[in-house]
Design an enzyme around this catalytic site. Structure first.
Site, mmCIF file in Angstrom:
data_model
loop_
_atom_site.group_PDB
_atom_site.id
_atom_site.type_symbol
_atom_site.label_atom_id
_atom_site.label_comp_id
_atom_site.label_asym_id
_atom_site.label_seq_id
_atom_site.Cartn_x
_atom_site.Cartn_y
_atom_site.Cartn_z
ATOM 1 N N GLU A 107 28.519 66.852 33.110
ATOM 2 C CA GLU A 107 29.218 65.676 33.766
ATOM 3 C C GLU A 107 28.091 64.753 34.311
ATOM 4 O O GLU A 107 28.126 63.739 34.162
ATOM 5 C CB GLU A 107 30.131 65.955 35.001
ATOM 6 C CG GLU A 107 31.415 66.562 34.435
ATOM 7 C CD GLU A 107 32.399 65.772 33.861
ATOM 8 O OE1 GLU A 107 32.144 64.345 34.324
ATOM 9 O OE2 GLU A 107 32.929 66.269 32.916
ATOM 10 N N SER A 479 80.339 104.713 53.484
ATOM 11 C CA SER A 479 80.261 105.796 54.405
ATOM 12 C C SER A 479 78.790 105.669 55.132
ATOM 13 O O SER A 479 78.447 106.406 55.922
ATOM 14 C CB SER A 479 80.026 106.902 53.361
ATOM 15 O OG SER A 479 81.465 107.248 53.027
#
Length: 778
Positions: A107, A479
């Site tokens: 770059e 239950s």
């Protein structure tokens, strides 16, 4: 002589070679001078118009990036992230040199030498473009920072001049390292990812210091075109760009030839999205909702970090357990057929488009991948998933859907070319036909001492239906509600050794004027102790017990555990689980038995910090327990604990002890009428957990399914991880209880009342019940 006069004279003279050459030269020179002057004046005017409009540099000098909300387990595993931009802020000192070298090589190789605009770089770029050499960018890192922070992408003279001016101003305000730090944290790198730290996690599941040269070079190649060079979307172009980066590094002598050769040859495994270390989507959503209520839109941009109380290993164990056991149930109940069908065109390109469009409507679910069948027989199925690779399924991989592969299979289940099916892959890479389950599940585990969450799974697939069944699904408990009624009975003078008559019972109040006749799943045993009745989940005994202490007393008593009275009507069906609870409520309630009788408040968030690590909120240390936190007598908790251990060792939950090889487990199975809901609730030591399975729209899970087959396996799979390496837990009897004739009693009930209750002559049907009522009253 003026330009105009020269031009007129030139046009008026008769044509001769000498006249033409002399005046043409002077005219061209004049034209050039005027053109240059015009350009200079235009440039000057443009600069004068730009300078007053230049923005301040606050956004870069006081950089505050949009950092998403991130959520972690207590041991530091990322489990969720929310924000438009995936970004980590990483100081320049923590960015590895290999990545900085790779980025600058491609770059801006002269970044540390130029003053913001690299005129030599511009000249090289122009020369390379004219001669066909290696393409090079003319924009410096500083110019890109100016463009990314302040400008648009339009290509005009005004925008370019503004970029140059801003670049010089940025260079005068910030150091080179500060500028590079801005760039490497701000730049877009595809897949909703901003900054190289986040990109490393997204594409390679790594932290920046862990990147190899090959990986760093591939990331450095992305900024020029995050779409074109995105390795998850365009791996071929990304590879070509990576090689270009490596060539530049070699040319600039940042790497050796050997390093270049090694990096070029290194195979890279590319991720398509951010991967979390813990599967906890429902937890992440709970945290997001809580923070949004306080911080609104700032929740997604200020970089809040939330540490939860979850344990990574336990959370993943819970998630895997839910998925595995839901799929196991689904396999037991057979193949339901393809999810859809599409007609495949003969043209290859059209065919590919149709497959892509079809599969977009059938998103994957972890290891359940949608694919379109392209070839089928009884011994081979070929199918294409969204990745485009053709999968081959043979042998055992066809077994689950064998009926659907027969020529005479029913139309609604038959697999044919164009069918949309689900496939899954095992650890050896073998593919098999599967299906998305219709049933769902929930799991939650708490620390019974302080209420902190250990694990939470709100459903099979968060993205299929974003509904948290742990916190929001009101279901009949079956239950698993019985221990709370038994607990209430202890306060009325009953003991685990009290005998009740397990015999058919007929009571008024049934449907259509008929008597109500509760029954057991395993027949009747006649006289039976309450301990064995709970262990074997005897419904008739539970109803007789509730009738003895009264439904109203039980309804009031249940509120001690955090249950809502309105959700549990005061009638005899309450003890069979006709009320409504959430899995979280049930975990909180069982924690009372696990911790010796105290209520706990579930808590999920341990600490919240901002992006810089400043603590915004932290959970206070758990307070020393006070008696006002007590829900039940410690003697009650101890005795019920002993009864629940009996359930897990020799009762309906015995498979838990068998599978885990431990005898310090306590819990209770639960199955509602017609097996609509399957439950297991229990604990060991300070870990209490509840598992549930059922359909969101209640319907039977099957006549041969029970809590022991549906929910208990989920619980044991999780507990195997949660209890790994932990010694067995023992309970010390509290003051006020005594062990007499093989069981535990409150000391005050060992006298006449207790003896009378134990000495009741047992006679058929209701005689025992009537006798107990005479002793204890209604």
């Amino acid at each position: 002589m003026s330009f105009f006069a020269t031009a007129v004279r030139f046009l008026a003279l008769p044509f001769t070679p000498a006249n033409y050459r002399n005046d043409l030269r002077r005219t061209l020179l004049a034209l050039g001078a005027v053109g240059a002057l015009a350009m200079f004046l235009l440039l000057g005017a443009t600069l004068l118009s730009i300078l007053p409009k230049l923005t301040t540099l606050d956004v870069v000098t006081d950089y505050r990036p949009k950092i998403p909300l991130r959520i972690y387990t207590a041991d530091g595993a990322l489990l969720g992230e929310f924000g438009e931009e995936r970004r980590d802020f990483t100081p320049i000192q923590e960015i590895p040199p290999v990545l900085k070298d790779a980025l600058l090589a491609i770059e801006d190789a002269r970044f540390y030498e130029h003053g913001g605009v690299d005129y030599r770089g511009v000249a090289r770029a122009i020369t390379a473009g004219l001669t066909g050499g290696m393409r090079q960018g003319a924009s410096t890192i500083t110019m890109q920072v100016a463009r990314n922070f302040f400008l648009t992408q339009e290509k005009t003279l005004t925008r370019k001049l503004t970029e140059v001016l801003l670049s010089y101003r940025i260079e005068s305000a910030l150091s080179k390292d500060q500028i590079l730090e801005l760039y490497m944290n701000q730049i877009y790198l595809g897949q909703r990812t901003y900054g190289f730290s986040s990109a490393a996690r997204t594409y390679f599941k790594k932290r920046l210091p862990e990147l190899t040269l090959a990986e760093a070079a591939m990331l450095a190649g992305i900024p020029q075109n995050p779409v074109k060079h995105n390795p998850a979307v365009n791996p071929v172009r990304a590879k070509a760009r990576q090689e270009l980066v490596l060539k530049r590094m070699l040319h600039l002598e940042k790497i050796t030839q050997a390093q270049f050769d090694e990096a070029i040859g290194q195979p890279l495994e590319i991720g398509r999205s951010l991967q979390f270390e813990a599967h906890a989507d429902h937890v992440a959503e709970l945290v997001r909702q809580e923070l949004y209520a306080q911080y609104k839109e700032e929740t997604y941009t200020q970089g809040f970090i939330v540490h939860t109380t979850l344990d990574k290993a336990e959370q993943n164990a819970a998630y895997d357990s839910v998925r595995r056991n839901v799929l196991a149930y689904d396999q037991r109940h057979g193949y339901r057929g393809p999810e859809g069908f599409v007609t495949l065109p003969t043209d290859a390109d059209e065919r590919e488009d149709v497959i892509d469009q079809t599969l977009a409507r059938h998103p994957g679910s972890d290891n359940l991948i949608a694919a379109v069948v392209t070839e089928v027989s009884a011994k081979l199925v070929r199918a294409e998933p969204a990745t485009g690779d053709t999968l081959e399924i043979t042998g055992n991989g066809l077994r689950f859907a064998a009926r659907a592969l027969q020529p005479n299979a029913r139309t609604d289940i038959r697999i044919r070319i164009g069918s949309v099916i689900r496939v899954s892959q095992d650890s050896k890479g073998r593919w098999a036909i599967a299906q998305m389950p219709e049933v769902d599940a929930a799991f939650v585990a708490l620390n019974a001492e302080d209420g902190s969450y250990r694990a939470l799974v709100g459903g099979f697939d968060f993205y299929r239906k974003q509904f948290n069944r742990v916190t929001s699904a009101w279901r009949q408990p079956g239950s698993i509600i019985k221990p709370f009624v038994y607990s209430a009975a202890l306060e009325k003078g009953f003991s685990p050794a009290t005998l009740m008559n397990d015999a058919p019972l007929s009571l008024p109040g049934g449907e259509n004027g008929q008597p109500w006749e509760p029954g057991n799943d395993d027949g009747y045993d006649g006289p039976i102790s309450l301990r064995r009745a709970l262990a074997r989940s005897k419904n008739v005994v539970a109803v007789r017990l509730l009738q003895a202490i009264s439904p109203q007393y039980a309804q009031d008593y249940l509120q001690r555990f955090g249950f809502e009275a309105a959700k549990h009507p005061a009638n005899l069906t309450m003890v069979l689980g006709s009320g409504s609870v959430t899995p979280l409520q049930m975990a909180r309630a069982y924690a009372v038995f696990a911790n010796g009788g105290f209520t706990v408040t579930p808590r999920l968030i341990e600490k919240i910090t901002d992006a810089r690590g400043n603590v915004l909120w932290e959970a206070p240390p758990p307070p020393v327990r006070q008696e006002n936190q007590r829900a039940i007598d410690p003697r009650n908790a101890f005795i019920i604990d002993s009864m629940l251990r009996e359930v897990a060792s020799s009762g309906t939950g015995a498979a838990a002890s068998q599978r885990l090889g431990r005898h310090d487990l306590a819990g209770k199975t639960g199955t509602t009428s017609d097996a609509v809901d399957g439950w297991f609730a229990g604990y060991s030591g300070n870990i209490v957990a509840v598992s549930w399975m059922g359909h969101d729209q209640p319907r039977s899970l099957g006549a041969r399914e029970f809590g022991a087959t549906l929910a208990l396996p989920m619980w044991t799979d999780y507990m195997r991880q949660a209890l790994s390496g932990k010694p067995p837990s023992e309970r010390t009897p509290p003051r006020g209880v005594s062990y007499v004739d093989g069981d535990w009693y409150y000391d005050e009930f060992i006298g006449d009342a207790g003896v009378k209750a134990l000495d009741v002559e047992v006679s058929p049907l209701d005689s025992v019940f009537d006798a107990i009522r005479k002793v204890f009253g209604d």
